[in-house]
Motif scaffolding. Structure first.
Motif: not given
Length: 409
Positions: A324-350
Motif C-alpha cells: 500500500n505504499l503509493s510511491l511504488v504502485l502503478q496502474a497497468c493496462h490489461i489490454i495494452p493501449v497499442k492494441h486498442k486497450g482503453s484507459d478505463t478501470i475495467e482494463n486496469g490492474l494496480c
C-alpha cells in the motif's frame, strides 16, 4: 566493387515457408494460433475440431490489426497441413509428427514459461538457411558450404550502419535486402562489403542491375520482407512506411544498440535451451527490455489520470501483494493501449512497480478463472517465490480483457 555470384542457380532466402503466409509473424496471431494448437495436441493436422478456435482468433486478430488474414481453413488448405513448416522452422512444432505436437520449446512458449522476448531472440539466434523443412536443394547449399542466419545477419548489418554512418542511415529496406544483401550473402561477403555496397547504392554509385537476381518470383520478394517484419514486430526495428512495401525503412533505434550487440555475441552454435539461458543471464539484454517497458508506460498521455482512477478503485493496494505504499504502485493496462486497450478501470490492474514490469514483460499471466501462471525465469527467482498462485478478480474488472491477454499476449 566485386560483383557477387550466385552460389547455385536456385539460391534465395525463404522465410519459414515455401510461400508466404502473411500475418503469421504478428505476435498476436502467432501466439493465438500456437495456444490453439497447444489445446489440440495429439489430433491430426487435418482436424476440423480446431476450426472454431481459429475462426475466433481470425476474427479477433483481424479486428485488432485491421488486416484480413484467413486462419480458419478446412480440407487441404487447413492451416497446419498447408503451413505447418512455419512453426517447424521457428522451433515450435515437431518436424516428424503427423499430429499436432508442439516441441518442448513450443509448449513453454504457449504456456508463457518462455516470454515473447526470449522466443524472438532465440529465433534470431537459431533460424538458419537452408531451412531443412522447406528446401528441396539442401545438397546445393552443402556443396557451396553455405549456411546463413538471416535475422542475425540483418541485425549485424543495421548495427554496423549505425556505427559507421550514424542513426539516420541505420536501416534496411526490403529492396536493399533483396537486391544487395542476399546476393552478397550468397557469395560469403564480409561486413565491409555489405556496408560499402549499401553506402554506394544510397549515393547512386552502385549498379545493382549487374547483381544476380535472387528473388525472381513475386512470392520471393514478399518472403524477403518477412525477415524485416519479424524484427519489427518484436521491437528490434521500427518500420517507417515508404511509397510501397519494398521501400519501407526498418530502422534500428539508438536505444537498441547495446542489446543487439549482446544478442549478436551469443555463441551461434548453442541449442535452443542454452540460448534461452544465455538471454536470461545477460544483464544488458534484461536491462534493455526493462527500459522498453518503462518507456512505453510513461509515454502514454493519459497515464496519470488512469493511474489515479485505478489506484483508487483498488484502495491503493497492489493486486498481488497487498502493498500500500503509493510511491511504488502503478496502474497497468490489461489490454495494452497499442492494441486498442482503453484507459478505463475495467482494463486496469494496480500492481507494484516491479510486478508491472514483469506483467508487461509477459512473466505474469492471469487466467480468467483467477489462476496465475509465471514464466520459467520468474519461478526460479527466490525474490518472487511467495507470490500467490490464484486471485479473485474484483467485479469491475473485465474478464473478457483478462481472457484476451491470456490468449494473445
Amino acid at each position: 566493387m566485386k560483383t557477387p555470384k550466385k552460389p547455385f542457380q536456385n539460391y534465395k532466402w525463404r522465410w519459414a515457408e515455401v510461400t508466404p503466409s502473411e500475418g503469421l509473424n504478428n505476435p498476436l496471431r502467432l501466439l493465438g494460433v500456437l495456444r490453439a494448437m497447444y489445446r489440440h495436441q495429439g489430433e491430426m493436422k487435418s482436424t476440423n475440431s480446431i476450426f472454431p478456435d481459429l475462426k475466433r482468433i481470425e476474427r479477433e486478430t483481424n479486428k485488432m490489426t485491421g488486416e484480413k488474414v484467413t486462419l480458419a481453413r478446412t480440407g487441404k488448405r487447413n492451416l497446419f497441413r498447408n503451413s505447418d513448416r512455419y512453426w517447424k522452422a521457428v522451433g515450435l512444432l515437431e518436424t516428424e509428427s503427423r499430429t499436432i505436437q508442439l516441441t518442448p520449446f513450443g509448449e513453454k512458449v504457449a504456456e508463457g514459461q518462455i516470454t515473447q522476448t526470449e522466443f524472438a531472440i532465440t529465433v534470431i539466434k537459431t533460424l538458419t538457411l537452408p531451412n531443412a523443412n522447406i528446401e528441396s536443394d539442401i545438397t546445393e547449399w552443402q556443396k557451396a558450404k553455405l549456411e546463413i542466419k538471416p535475422l542475425e545477419l540483418i541485425l549485424e548489418i543495421i548495427k554496423s550502419l549505425y556505427k559507421f554512418f550514424g542513426e539516420s542511415q541505420a536501416y534496411l529496406t526490403p529492396f536493399e535486402l533483396q537486391k544487395i544483401i542476399i546476393p552478397l550473402a550468397g557469395d560469403k561477403a564480409q561486413m565491409q562489403d555489405y556496408l560499402e555496397a549499401i553506402d554506394a547504392f544510397r549515393k547512386d554509385k552502385l549498379n545493382i542491375s549487374i547483381f544476380p537476381d535472387c528473388a525472381p518470383r513475386s512470392n520471393d520478394k514478399r518472403m524477403v520482407r518477412e525477415f524485416l517484419l519479424f524484427l519489427s514486430y518484436y521491437g528490434f526495428c521500427q518500420m517507417i512506411k515508404g511509397e510501397n512495401n519494398s521501400t519501407d525503412k526498418f530502422f534500428l533505434k539508438s536505444e537498441y544498440v547495446s542489446e543487439i550487440q549482446e544478442i549478436t555475441t551469443i555463441i551461434k552454435t548453442l541449442s535452443i535451451e542454452k540460448v534461452v539461458e544465455e538471454i536470461r543471464n545477460n544483464q544488458i539484454i534484461v536491462d534493455a527490455e526493462r527500459r522498453k517497458i518503462l518507456s512505453e508506460t510513461y509515454a502514454r498521455p493519459e497515464q496519470g489520470k488512469f493511474r489515479k482512477q485505478v489506484l483508487k478503485k483498488f484502495n491503493n493496494k497492489c493486486f498481488l501483494t497487498g502493498e500500500n505504499l503509493s510511491l511504488v504502485l502503478q496502474a497497468c493496462h490489461i489490454i495494452p493501449v497499442k492494441h486498442k486497450g482503453s484507459d478505463t478501470i475495467e482494463n486496469g490492474l494496480c500492481l507494484r512497480a516491479d510486478l508491472h514490469i514483469l506483467f508487461d514483460g509477459k512473466h505474469i499471466r492471469f487466467k480468467s478463472d483467477g489462476d496465475i501462471q509465471y514464466s520459467e525465469a520468474l519461478k526460479k527467482s527466490v525474490s518472487y517465490s511467495k507470490l500467490p498462485n490464484r486471485v479473485a478478480f474484483p467485479s469491475f474488472i473485465s474478464i473478457e480483457a483478462i481472457q484476451w491477454r491470456y490468449d494473445y499476449y
